[in-house]
Design an enzyme around this catalytic site. Structure first.
Site, short mmCIF file in Angstrom:
data_model
loop_
_atom_site.label_atom_id
_atom_site.label_comp_id
_atom_site.label_asym_id
_atom_site.label_seq_id
_atom_site.Cartn_x
_atom_site.Cartn_y
_atom_site.Cartn_z
N HIS A 53 -12.14 -2.56 7.16
CA HIS A 53 -12.30 -3.79 6.36
C HIS A 53 -11.97 -5.02 7.29
CE1 HIS A 53 -11.14 -1.91 2.44
NE2 HIS A 53 -12.59 -2.13 2.18
N CYS B 244 -3.55 -6.16 2.63
CA CYS B 244 -4.34 -5.25 1.65
C CYS B 244 -3.54 -5.15 0.30
CB CYS B 244 -4.43 -4.10 2.30
SG CYS B 244 -5.28 -3.73 3.85
N1 ARG Z 1 -7.21 3.65 1.30
C1 ARG Z 1 -7.81 2.36 0.93
C2 ARG Z 1 -9.33 2.46 1.19
O1 ARG Z 1 -9.53 3.17 2.27
C3 ARG Z 1 -7.10 1.20 1.93
C4 ARG Z 1 -7.51 -0.24 1.60
C5 ARG Z 1 -6.88 -1.16 2.43
N2 ARG Z 1 -7.36 -2.14 2.03
C6 ARG Z 1 -7.81 -3.31 2.88
N3 ARG Z 1 -7.95 -4.67 2.21
N4 ARG Z 1 -7.92 -3.24 4.10
O2 ARG Z 1 -10.13 1.74 0.69
#
Ligand code: ARG
Length: 279
Positions: free
Chosen positions: A166, A262
């Site tokens: 992300h 996150c």
């Molecule tokens: N386990 C989640 C996923 O893979 C973690 C999300 C983390 N969020 C972020 N904004 N980077 O989607």
């Protein structure tokens, strides 16, 4: 005006599937008590400098704690996420309802356009510009749809390292147009775009070990930066630039691939201006 954030308590948090490299080998390893303690500390720290709202966790949706992925807010509009993985799709109606109940106008980009909200779409803090990561979760074609929906210039950036899946894991816009980022997470052309749009003096390069400690995954409110962990060198560099760092250990959430940023969503993103330069 105080910043407003949305968080989701970790009542249903668990590593119960693997959809990013951090989750590999971590299924069911989380310590619930420690996760609750870490989240509460983050909530308390952020509550001292912003207004934090919370959404109820939902059983069976263990990643809902990562509210950054609920959508992207700009003014009174929110573009709801369309999750790439089935495991997270069930979160969409719960976030949509919360947004509508709190007076936001809920927009979508279409069922077949993957878009993971403020995990991949980050507002520049000094100009009307939305930086958008793609390559792992969000589709590249979300860029022009987002630009039309929110009437703002969108700058796509291609992500190439699966650990930084992300945009908010490797890129953090700061006040005054400053930027903290991990260059190796980006395709070369995108790295060049960043370098051409942000002057060298404004760019703070985060190295591999800080990036792996989720230092770029920071909540910046005014001159205070809240993050999981940062090296002494990074803290000193941020200090020279006028920022104070508060570290809140979030190891239990890193098992799922997320940290401070996150776990939050900014829901009071003001429009810095509505002039759109280019799509
Ligand atoms: N386990 C989640 C996923 O893979 C973690 C999300 C983390 N969020 C972020 N904004 N980077 O989607």
């Amino acid at each position: 005006m105080t910043a407003q954030l949305l968080m989701c308590a970790p009542g249903c948090f668990q590593v119960s599937y693997v959809i990013n490299p951090w989750m590999q080998g971590q299924v069911a390893t989380e310590n619930r008590v420690r996760a609750r303690r870490q989240w509460t500390r983050l909530h308390d720290v952020l509550s001292s400098m912003s207004t934090v709202s919370v959404i109820e966790p939902v059983p069976g949706l263990p990643d809902m704690v990562f509210t950054a992925n609920a959508g992207t807010v700009l003014g009174r509009q929110v573009v709801l996420s369309r999750f790439r993985h089935d495991e997270r799709r069930g979160e969409e109606p719960h976030f949509a309802r919360w947004f509508a109940d709190h007076g936001l106008s809920v927009r979508t980009l279409g069922d077949d356009v993957m878009f993971e909200g403020a995990g991949d779409a980050l507002l520049d803090r000094s100009q009307p510009l939305l930086w958008m990561g793609h390559g792992h979760r969000t589709d590249a074609r979300a860029a022009s749809l987002l630009a039309d929906t929110l009437d703002i210039e969108v700058q796509p950036l291609e992500l190439v390292d699966p650990r930084f899946y992300h945009l908010d894991t490797c890129f953090c816009p700061l006040p005054d147009g400053q930027l903290m980022y991990h260059p190796a997470a980006f395709a070369e052309a995108s790295r060049r775009v960043i370098e051409s749009r942000v002057p060298a003096s404004q760019r703070l390069v985060v190295g591999d070990s800080d990036a792996r400690a989720f230092a770029c995954n920071a909540v910046a409110i005014g001159r205070r930066i809240v993050l999981n962990r940062a090296s002494a060198a990074l803290v000193a560099e941020l200090g020279r630039r006028g920022f104070g760092v508060t570290a809140v250990a979030l190891g239990e959430f890193i098992r799922a691939g997320g940290a401070a940023k996150c776990l939050t969503l900014r829901i009071d993103e003001p429009r810095v201006g509505s002039m759109r330069q280019a799509a």
